[in-house]
Scaffold this active site. Structure first.
Site, short mmCIF file in Angstrom:
data_model
loop_
_atom_site.label_atom_id
_atom_site.label_comp_id
_atom_site.label_asym_id
_atom_site.label_seq_id
_atom_site.Cartn_x
_atom_site.Cartn_y
_atom_site.Cartn_z
N SER A 1 0.83 -1.21 0.00
CA SER A 1 0.00 0.00 0.00
C SER A 1 0.85 1.25 0.00
O SER A 1 0.33 2.35 -0.16
CB SER A 1 -0.86 0.04 1.27
N HIS B 1 -1.34 -2.70 -7.03
CA HIS B 1 -2.07 -2.39 -5.80
C HIS B 1 -3.58 -2.55 -5.97
O HIS B 1 -4.25 -1.71 -6.57
CB HIS B 1 -1.72 -0.96 -5.37
N GLU C 1 -4.21 0.12 -8.82
CA GLU C 1 -3.14 1.09 -9.06
C GLU C 1 -1.94 0.34 -9.62
O GLU C 1 -1.53 -0.69 -9.05
CB GLU C 1 -2.73 1.77 -7.75
N ASN D 1 -3.80 5.90 -1.12
CA ASN D 1 -3.48 5.98 0.31
C ASN D 1 -2.80 7.28 0.71
O ASN D 1 -2.83 7.65 1.88
CB ASN D 1 -2.65 4.77 0.73
N1 NAD Z 1 -6.02 -4.26 3.99
C1 NAD Z 1 -6.21 -3.46 2.97
O1 NAD Z 1 -7.22 -2.77 2.87
C2 NAD Z 1 -5.17 -3.41 1.87
C3 NAD Z 1 -5.51 -2.81 0.64
C4 NAD Z 1 -4.57 -2.81 -0.39
C5 NAD Z 1 -3.31 -3.35 -0.19
N2 NAD Z 1 -3.00 -3.91 1.03
C6 NAD Z 1 -1.67 -4.50 1.18
O2 NAD Z 1 -1.77 -5.90 1.00
C7 NAD Z 1 -0.77 -6.56 1.80
C8 NAD Z 1 -1.46 -7.58 2.70
O3 NAD Z 1 -2.40 -6.92 3.52
P1 NAD Z 1 -3.63 -7.72 4.18
O4 NAD Z 1 -4.61 -6.69 4.59
O5 NAD Z 1 -4.04 -8.86 3.32
O6 NAD Z 1 -2.91 -8.29 5.51
P2 NAD Z 1 -3.32 -9.57 6.38
O7 NAD Z 1 -2.72 -9.34 7.73
O8 NAD Z 1 -4.79 -9.85 6.26
O9 NAD Z 1 -2.57 -10.80 5.63
C9 NAD Z 1 -1.19 -10.90 5.51
C10 NAD Z 1 -0.86 -12.37 5.27
O10 NAD Z 1 0.52 -12.49 4.94
C11 NAD Z 1 0.98 -13.68 5.51
N3 NAD Z 1 2.43 -13.67 5.58
C12 NAD Z 1 3.24 -12.99 6.45
N4 NAD Z 1 4.53 -13.29 6.22
C13 NAD Z 1 4.55 -14.18 5.19
C14 NAD Z 1 5.59 -14.87 4.51
N5 NAD Z 1 6.85 -14.71 4.85
N6 NAD Z 1 5.24 -15.70 3.50
C15 NAD Z 1 3.94 -15.88 3.14
N7 NAD Z 1 2.91 -15.25 3.78
C16 NAD Z 1 3.21 -14.41 4.78
C17 NAD Z 1 0.29 -13.73 6.88
O11 NAD Z 1 0.35 -15.03 7.44
C18 NAD Z 1 -1.12 -13.26 6.51
O12 NAD Z 1 -1.94 -14.35 6.16
C19 NAD Z 1 -0.03 -5.44 2.56
O13 NAD Z 1 1.11 -5.10 1.84
C20 NAD Z 1 -1.05 -4.32 2.56
O14 NAD Z 1 -0.46 -3.05 2.68
C21 NAD Z 1 -3.91 -3.97 2.05
#
Ligand code: NAD
Length: 291
Positions: free
Chosen positions: A119, A140, A152, A190
């Protein structure tokens, strides 16, 4: 570059949504996480979300079955090495993402496009530590992925045209709309959204309004579909804090300093919906404000 197979690292709320939309669009998906539980939860959730789409008449039962059949899971990152496109969607922490790329790179075929769903973190910096900065991009997706139209596309300083064009084609195949953003902290969505959420937390912190009055004010007074605190819980407060820190560090401007109350919620492990507690408590029948 003809992309047919997609590897997704991280099966959290974003990873499972990304797997869902790619499988529905006909790509073969290989989903990776660090625990079997995370993978099982993700597949269960995708199944329920696809069922909901069938119930609403958005897709057919045959499409649901076919999409589920295209999703495989693995605990071994190396298994993603033969895919055409990798999307990293793990926790928003640069060290986590870097370690994933380091482990994955030796197994990756030379033509694979490598992307991050980050993000906020610098695409150029993430790319520079890989063997393929020209084939690296920010990809993104918005949350929830099956619902939100925008993707994005962020080019790092070295990203080449064929890589950019290949991802544009993928976005088209997904039936979504691409917006190009330059590689500066938090990109477009963001950069604008997160300071607003952070300001809502300051408004709460300073006692200007309660959780309920702040959310209602933005919904009824600015026509936002969700209040900013409700939205923060939905995104994940850890992710919100991580993005504010990237803005604060990357732009070196105090206007981006994260609200101490946001930090406190994260320190408490009250991360929003994913932990059942954040600015609202989700453990009962209806969400109850926690302040
Ligand atoms: N939450 C949102 O609204 C949103 C929107 C757009 C982008 N993002 C981005 O997406 C990414 C994930 O966010 P999320 O909300 O899904 O988080 P989340 O906490 O729901 O999920 C993250 C996942 O990554 C896994 N993980 C951690 N380390 C790992 C590794 N070494 N190998 C494999 N898996 C691993 C965790 O076990 C978990 O299941 C981040 O970079 C976040 O910034 C989030």
């Amino acid at each position: 570059m003809d992309i047919k197979t997609v590897g997704i690292v991280g099966a959290g709320q974003m990873g499972n949504g990304i797997a869902h939309v790619f499988a529905l669009a006909g790509f073969d998906v290989l989903l990776n996480d660090i625990t079997q539980g995370a993978l099982d939860n993700a597949v269960g959730l995708i199944d329920r979300n696809l069922e909901r789409q069938v119930a609403r008449g958005k897709i057919t039962e045959d499409e649901r079955k076919a999409a589920l059949g295209r999703i495989r899971t693995t605990l071994k990152l190396a298994d993603l090495g033969q895919t055409d496109l990798v999307i990293e969607a793990a926790t928003e922490r640069e060290t986590v993402k870097q370690a994933i790329f380091e482990d994955l790179l030796p197994h990756l075929k030379p033509t694979t496009i490598l992307t991050s769903n980050t993000s906020s973190i610098s695409i150029t910096r993430l790319a520079s530590r890989t063997d393929r900065p020209e084939k690296f991009m920010g990809f993104h997706f918005m949350n929830p992925v099956p619902v939100m139209q925008l993707v994005e596309l962020i080019r790092g300083i070295a990203t080449d045209d064929p890589t950019y064009k290949a991802l544009l084609k993928v976005v088209e195949k997904l039936g979504k709309t691409a917006a190009s953003a330059e590689d500066f902290p938090a990109f477009i969505v963001n950069r604008i959204l997160m300071p607003m959420i952070n300001e809502a937390v300051y408004t709460l912190y300073e006692g200007v309004g309660s959780v309920k009055s702040i959310d209602e004010s933005l919904k009824l007074g600015a026509n936002h579909p969700m209040g900013p605190l409700e939205l923060a819980d939905f995104i994940g407060l850890d992710t919100c804090l991580a993005i504010m820190n990237v803005l604060h560090d990357g732009l070196a401007d105090t206007k981006y300093r994260p609200c101490p109350l946001l930090t406190k919620y994260v320190e408490a492990g009250w991360l929003g919906r994913k932990t059942q507690r954040g600015f609202y408590d989700y453990r009962g029948e209806v969400p109850v404000p926690t302040r």
